[in-house]
Scaffold this active site. Structure first.
Site, mmCIF file in Angstrom:
data_model
loop_
_atom_site.group_PDB
_atom_site.id
_atom_site.type_symbol
_atom_site.label_atom_id
_atom_site.label_comp_id
_atom_site.label_asym_id
_atom_site.label_seq_id
_atom_site.Cartn_x
_atom_site.Cartn_y
_atom_site.Cartn_z
ATOM 1 N N CYS A 400 43.963 34.778 25.544
ATOM 2 C CA CYS A 400 43.428 35.672 26.497
ATOM 3 C C CYS A 400 44.413 35.924 27.868
ATOM 4 O O CYS A 400 44.542 37.300 28.071
ATOM 5 C CB CYS A 400 41.982 35.549 26.938
ATOM 6 S SG CYS A 400 41.714 33.964 28.187
ATOM 7 N N HIS A 444 38.002 32.525 30.649
ATOM 8 C CA HIS A 444 38.738 33.685 29.915
ATOM 9 C C HIS A 444 39.122 34.346 31.047
ATOM 10 O O HIS A 444 38.232 34.154 32.274
ATOM 11 C CB HIS A 444 37.247 34.975 30.058
ATOM 12 C CG HIS A 444 37.986 35.909 28.433
ATOM 13 N ND1 HIS A 444 38.432 35.290 27.749
ATOM 14 C CD2 HIS A 444 37.812 37.024 28.401
ATOM 15 C CE1 HIS A 444 39.109 37.109 26.733
ATOM 16 N NE2 HIS A 444 38.251 37.518 27.680
ATOM 17 N N ASP A 459 39.230 44.927 28.784
ATOM 18 C CA ASP A 459 39.325 42.643 27.981
ATOM 19 C C ASP A 459 40.400 43.494 27.068
ATOM 20 O O ASP A 459 39.640 43.401 25.781
ATOM 21 C CB ASP A 459 38.178 42.245 27.597
ATOM 22 C CG ASP A 459 37.638 41.267 27.278
ATOM 23 O OD1 ASP A 459 39.323 40.473 27.388
ATOM 24 O OD2 ASP A 459 37.276 40.553 27.164
#
Length: 650
Positions: A400, A444, A459
């Site tokens: 991520c 994250h 995202d």
């Protein structure tokens, strides 16, 4: 000389205390102190001789000097823990007399209390209470010539029945004072997100299955998985590889709430966060109301007033919308691109010509990830100094943090203010227990970009691995990556895993009802008591006064009964302390005769006392008992001056 039974138990207790204070120790200091305990254990089995006081002082001085030289490594508070442990351990190594043992026992009590500075879980709380019981056993051994007679433990039950309500009353009603000190955050292993992220940093964090925080919602229903973005930090400075938190971030002014957003539905929740040795806490979307125990920051963030060295409980209300920009400086700061990653700059310029509108450009970046051969993995190849160029055009494999870093830079290179947000996403919901568990594994990173004074969430992980956002990390990884994640060994056995989960839930309730009983909740309790008083007035006063009077009468009656039922042996020990040091197995009557021989001036008194004692014990003469009690009570100062005969060990 003290008996070896006491020394053996003291060495075991000190080993338990050493393990409890492990968070305050370094490896070398732990091994050094463990060596002292091992030496004390050998002493308790007569394998090595006792240290002289001079030798113990020399060892203490040398060891304390080592600790002073390492004070920067330990920190001030942890240095004091080292000194406290050292004093207890070396006192045991040179222990010879009864008074020294009493000092040692009281030092143990203080060390046990310090253990709560490092441990707040329910399991370890019971371990710490077990050490209290062990130290009480040592206390008993100081005044008993023989080991604990277990049959007599039942006599302590009435005392516990009195202690428990007093303890509960103090816990509920005694003022909740702020701590006098906090453990220093310097030189500590920081848990959670650091103040900068680079390729590989979040991958290391998600290897841990440890709890980050737990959340309960006032309405009993959590938001959907795709909306559980728990904000912790914003990273606005980029050097070509690493994103960092701006140094003066907390000094920015907070933006006043916009009346137009007041109609947005709010969600209220309580968070119990684990110790992280940081001030950063967690919030959902845009916080609108926060506890007085924490502070609001710009960018929808919250923080503790001090580094979180223990579990902390706080309440928030949030609106599920994007945060608002604070000022023009924030917009300018998040447009800085620097002279690095030239390939990504050319790509961003080409893409912005086709998609000049910010939202369209952001969607085009996500489409690029979807359409090209990009991979989501916990084990990506290493990147060079131009990390974004290397990721976008060479490796195309990342976690991520890789995708968030590349997306934020592309947005900036297209003239759109953007930043990376770090925190946690998702969590495991336990409906029966009604709380959400968020682990370090849920760490994250995502992106926010600014349009018309509002930050919009983006995202890129949801584009390349939507299962990560919808179902959790485990569902989005390959089998090889999933095997690389650490997990509790108990989870592999179904029955043991169920036990582990039940203990996890009990620990949560412990945090809510015991650790979470803060000043606000106590104030609410006092307010409810005041309201009851206001509603019932004098009637309530009479009821409370009557109950207190009944309790006092019951207590006085119990003390009277306890006094009249005092056994012969306990009565003699109570008034003649010298009997505590008689040899094991020697009858009281024989011990009194020996004391009479060693104290000629008091021989007549001791012999007559011995005669009354024998008439009571062997002839059941109650009149002799009454006269004996009167004699013992009136001459209690005399009995304290008795000289001990040979064979009596203090």
């Amino acid at each position: 000389m003290l008996n070896l039974h006491f020394q053996r138990h003291a060495a075991l207790l000190q080993l338990a205390l050493l393990l409890l204070l492990w968070p305050a120790l370094s490896l070398w200091s732990f091994l050094l102190l463990l060596g002292f305990i091992s030496f004390a254990a050998l002493q308790s089995f007569d394998k090595v001789p006792k240290l002289s006081l001079k030798t113990a002082n020399i060892v203490a001085a040398l060891t304390a000097t080592l600790f002073v030289l390492s004070i920067r490594q330990f920190g001030a508070m942890h240095f004091l823990m080292h000194i406290l442990l050292l004093s207890a351990l070396l006192r045991l190594l040179a222990l010879r007399h009864h008074g020294e043992a009493q000092q040692l026992v009281w030092v143990h009590y203080f060390i046990i209390g310090c253990s709560f500075l490092f441990h707040q879980s329910m399991t370890l709380a019971f371990v710490i209470l077990s050490t209290v019981a062990a130290n009480l056993h040592l206390h008993y051994l100081l005044f008993s010539p023989e080991p604990v007679p277990w049959k007599r433990l039942s006599r302590t039950t009435p005392y516990l029945l009195w202690i428990i309500p007093v303890w509960l009353g103090l816990f509920l009603l005694f003022p909740r004072l702020s701590p006098l000190w906090q453990l220093p955050s310097s030189q500590q292993a920081i848990s959670g997100l650091a103040n900068d992220i680079e390729p590989g940093s979040i991958e290391q964090l998600v290897q841990s299955d440890a709890t980050a925080f737990r959340v309960s919602f006032d309405n009993g229903v959590p938001p959907p998985q795709s909306q559980r973005y728990w904000r912790a930090k914003v990273f606005e400075q980029f050097d070509g590889r690493r994103w960092s938190v701006e140094r003066d971030f907390s000094k920015r002014s907070l933006r006043q709430s916009d009346p137009a957003t007041s109609a947005v539905e709010s969600i209220s929740y309580q968070i119990i966060a684990e110790a992280s040795y940081q001030q950063s806490l967690f919030s959902l979307a845009t916080p609108t109301q926060v506890d007085s125990s924490i502070e609001s920051l710009p960018a929808g963030l919250v923080q503790a007033k001090r580094p979180v060295t223990q579990r902390i409980s706080y309440r928030l209300s949030s609106q599920l919308r994007g945060v608002m920009s604070t000022d023009q400086r924030e917009s300018e700061l998040n447009q800085v691109i620097g002279e690095h990653n030239p390939q990504s700059y050319r790509f961003a310029q080409q893409l912005s010509q086709r998609y000049p509108e910010p939202h369209h450009f952001a969607e085009a970046v996500l489409d690029h990830f979807r359409q090209q051969a990009f991979y989501y993995t916990l084990n990506p190849p290493r990147l060079g100094a131009q990390s974004v160029d290397d990721f976008l055009f060479n490796t195309r494999s990342g976690f991520c943090g890789h995708y968030a870093s590349a997306t934020a830079l592309l947005l900036r290179q297209a003239g759109i203010p953007a930043r990376v947000v770090g925190g946690y996403q998702g969590g495991l919901w336990y409906p029966e227990q009604n709380y959400l568990l968020v682990r370090q594994r849920d760490a994250h990173a995502w992106v926010e970009y600014l349009v018309e004074e509002q930050w919009h969430q983006l995202d890129p992980t949801a584009a390349i691995a939507p299962e990560r956002v919808l179902s959790g990390l485990d569902e989005s990884l390959s089998d090889a990556d999933r095997l690389s994640l650490s997990s509790p060994w108990l989870a592999s056995v179904p029955l043991l895993n169920q036990v582990r989960l039940q203990l996890l839930h009990l620990d949560y309730y412990w945090s809510v009802w015991v650790l979470g009983f803060n000043q606000q909740r106590q104030t609410a309790l006092w307010q409810s008591l005041y309201n009851a008083w206001r509603d019932y007035g004098r009637t309530g006063l009479y009821v409370v006064a009557g109950l207190l009077a009944l309790l006092c009468m019951a207590g006085l009656w119990y003390l009277y009964r306890l006094k009249t039922k005092t056994g012969s042996y306990q009565l003699m020990l109570r008034f003649i302390p010298a009997l505590r040091y008689k040899p094991e197995g020697m009858p009281v009557s024989q011990a009194l005769a020996r004391l009479a021989q060693s104290n000629p001036a008091l021989a007549s008194e001791l012999n007559s006392t011995n005669q009354l004692y024998q008439q009571w014990v062997f002839a059941s003469d109650q009149q002799a008992r009454t006269e004996l009690f009167h004699r013992l009570k009136t001459k209690h100062k005399t009995w304290k001056r008795l000289q001990l005969p040979d064979g009596f060990q203090p």
